[in-house]
Scaffold this active site. Structure first.
Site, mmCIF file in Angstrom:
data_model
loop_
_atom_site.group_PDB
_atom_site.id
_atom_site.type_symbol
_atom_site.label_atom_id
_atom_site.label_comp_id
_atom_site.label_asym_id
_atom_site.label_seq_id
_atom_site.Cartn_x
_atom_site.Cartn_y
_atom_site.Cartn_z
ATOM 1 N N LYS A 56 -14.008 -0.471 -4.278
ATOM 2 C CA LYS A 56 -15.129 -0.078 -3.405
ATOM 3 C C LYS A 56 -16.196 0.623 -4.221
ATOM 4 C CE LYS A 56 -12.412 0.799 0.765
ATOM 5 N NZ LYS A 56 -11.960 1.849 1.664
ATOM 6 N N HIS A 84 8.877 -26.761 0.165
ATOM 7 C CA HIS A 84 8.263 -27.963 -0.415
ATOM 8 C C HIS A 84 7.092 -27.615 -1.319
ATOM 9 C CE1 HIS A 84 10.611 -30.812 2.102
ATOM 10 N NE2 HIS A 84 10.760 -29.686 2.790
ATOM 11 N N GLU A 97 0.827 -1.215 0.000
ATOM 12 C CA GLU A 97 0.000 0.000 0.000
ATOM 13 C C GLU A 97 0.858 1.260 0.000
ATOM 14 O OE1 GLU A 97 -3.041 0.234 3.031
ATOM 15 O OE2 GLU A 97 -4.458 -0.880 1.804
HETATM 16 O O1 PA5 Z 1 -3.626 1.141 5.827
HETATM 17 C C1 PA5 Z 1 -4.745 1.563 5.554
HETATM 18 O O2 PA5 Z 1 -5.000 2.772 5.577
HETATM 19 C C2 PA5 Z 1 -5.882 0.636 5.212
HETATM 20 O O3 PA5 Z 1 -5.477 -0.679 5.107
HETATM 21 C C3 PA5 Z 1 -6.953 0.708 6.278
HETATM 22 O O4 PA5 Z 1 -6.384 0.350 7.501
HETATM 23 C C4 PA5 Z 1 -8.120 -0.205 5.956
HETATM 24 O O5 PA5 Z 1 -8.628 0.101 4.689
HETATM 25 C C5 PA5 Z 1 -9.222 -0.063 6.984
HETATM 26 O O6 PA5 Z 1 -9.661 1.245 7.086
HETATM 27 P P1 PA5 Z 1 -10.510 1.737 8.326
HETATM 28 O O7 PA5 Z 1 -9.666 1.614 9.541
HETATM 29 O O8 PA5 Z 1 -10.873 3.163 8.025
HETATM 30 O O9 PA5 Z 1 -11.736 0.854 8.423
#
Ligand code: PA5
Length: 447
Positions: free
Chosen positions: A422, A307, A286
């Site tokens: 989304k 393996h 990310e």
């Molecule tokens: O690192 C990030 O920002 C994302 O992985 C969020 O943690 C994830 O999308 C969850 O978001 P939220 O905490 O707003 O539900």
């Protein structure tokens, strides 16, 4: 330094010249990070967090953990991505990948709301039958669909099982300090809330209440975890890669990327580190995977995956990938291989040997074999798999990832690509406001 990095087994692929060529860019990237002058600088709260964390909230977390331990057989942790991976990584890393099956005086901890699978939701509901439960719902935005659905289910379950007053005591919300659906709901229902700081993004939030509450419920020493991270904060600042292993790791992985490698494979020889690998994958994917750049993070547990995936790595890995092995030098709970009469299985050559020694020889053998096969190996060494060292490693990787992002020239703190699926999902589900997109998408899918 508690953690040692070595690129000795990447030397064939990254020369001293390559490292020197990236050194000034990496130092500039680290300064950009530390001075807060780069893109995404609103999200740098994690940098000083191990020192500046809210001590009052920290005590509240410990109190809430005690309450949960004393009043629940099961803690349900609801969250996705950065809102659950860190807690799960630390709990499994320190306790066991079989934490829930262990004999213990702490509650079982089930993670849910990290998918939209009804099967997996129903399994957890079933596991809660006849048990006393507490819920910790974690969402910075408070609106993420996966945890929101799961929270609806478990809120109903807790409300049916307990009186209104008792139910409110059993639900803990970790969310934005002031705003969002979860915050509003907590205020209305009287749930105890913990804060995801504004300046800490999900994947950097494990050392906030996001990770710390579930971790503390598992009976893990969160003081030692923070101490490890704080020592990393103090030690990983030097702007010379000779004296700063975090910086050196960032440089070497970027040099390998520049030489054409596409994948970084995080490797551990401890199955309990599988979720830590998942946490690393989110952190790097990310943070770095933007603008057509970045290494795709993958992971392996060895010798297990030797393996299955080992064949591919050995013979086809070279042009594609390198490995980053996290190694622990000592284990607390070793096993001595016993002598067996008759030696039918031919294993008596190992009699009296520690299993950790066999594991280490497997690691060394693999290191040589994979390097020979053209797969560079970076090694990150820690004394042992405990709270202190895991805290240190968390900070080490967070900072290396942020520095790497700035070396790459991207913003390591946003995740614009996460929104695309989304939008389509909401449109296909008919969420109000997405009518126009729905029509187009259904046509494309032939629905
Ligand atoms: O690192 C990030 O920002 C994302 O992985 C969020 O943690 C994830 O999308 C969850 O978001 P939220 O905490 O707003 O539900």
């Amino acid at each position: 330094m508690s953690i040692k990095f070595s690129e000795k087994f990447a030397a064939k692929y990254v020369s001293q010249n390559d490292i020197e060529a990236l050194e000034s860019k990496a130092i500039e990237a680290m300064n950009t990070l530390v001075n807060g002058s780069g893109e995404g600088s609103d999200y740098l709260g994690w940098l000083e967090l191990p020192k500046n964390f809210d001590k009052t909230e920290f005590d509240e977390i410990k109190k809430a953990a005690e309450y949960i331990k004393n009043n629940a057989d099961v803690l349900i942790v609801i969250g996705i991505g950065g809102s659950y991976l860190g807690a799960r990584a630390v709990i499994e890393g320190i306790k066991s990948e079989n934490y829930n099956l262990l004999k213990k005086d702490t509650p079982n901890i089930y993670f849910i709301g990290n998918s939209i699978s009804p099967e997996s939701l129903n399994d957890i509901v079933e596991l809660c039958e006849g048990k006393d439960i507490c819920v910790n719902v974690i969402s910075k935005s408070g609106t993420t669909t996966e945890p929101a659905i799961a929270f609806r289910v478990f809120r109903e379950l807790v409300n049916k099982k307990y009186s209104k007053e008792e139910a409110a005591k059993r639900i803990f919300c970790t969310t934005d300090k002031n705003k969002g659906t979860l915050k509003e709901l907590s205020l209305r229902e009287g749930y105890k809330t913990f804060v995801v700081p504004d300046d800490v993004g999900g994947r950097y939030s494990v050392l906030t209440a996001v990770g710390l509450l579930p971790i503390a419920v598992a009976g893990i020493n969160i003081d030692a975890l923070m101490k490890g991270a704080d020592d990393a904060r103090k030690e990983l600042c030097d702007d010379s890669s000779k004296d700063n292993d975090m910086l050196r790791y960032a440089i070497v992985r970027n040099a390998l990327y520049n030489s054409g490698k596409k994948l970084e494979c995080f490797v551990s020889y401890e199955p309990s580190m599988a979720m830590f690998n998942e946490w690393l994958k989110q952190l790097f994917a990310e943070s770095e995977g933007k603008d057509g750049k970045g290494l795709f993070p993958v992971s392996c547990i060895f010798s297990t995956d030797l393996h299955s995936l080992g064949q591919f790595i050995q013979e086809c890995g070279a042009p594609l990938m390198f490995e980053t092995v996290v190694k622990f030098n000592n284990v607390d709970n070793d096993y001595i291989i016993r002598e067996e009469e008759g030696n039918i299985d031919g294993l008596n050559f190992l009699s009296g040997e520690k299993m950790s020694t066999v594991n280490e020889k497997a690691r060394l053998g693999t290191l040589l074999a994979h390097t020979e096969g053209g797969v560079a190996n970076l090694v990150i060494e820690a004394e042992k798999l405990d709270e202190y060292n895991l805290g240190y490693l968390i900070y080490f990787f967070e900072k290396a990832c942020a520095v790497s992002g700035y070396i790459l020239g991207i913003n390591p703190f946003n995740q614009p690509g996460v929104e695309s699926y989304k939008k389509n999902m909401f449109a296909l589900l008919g969420k109000p406001g997405y009518e126009k997109e729905k029509e187009g998408l259904e046509k494309e899918l032939g629905l």
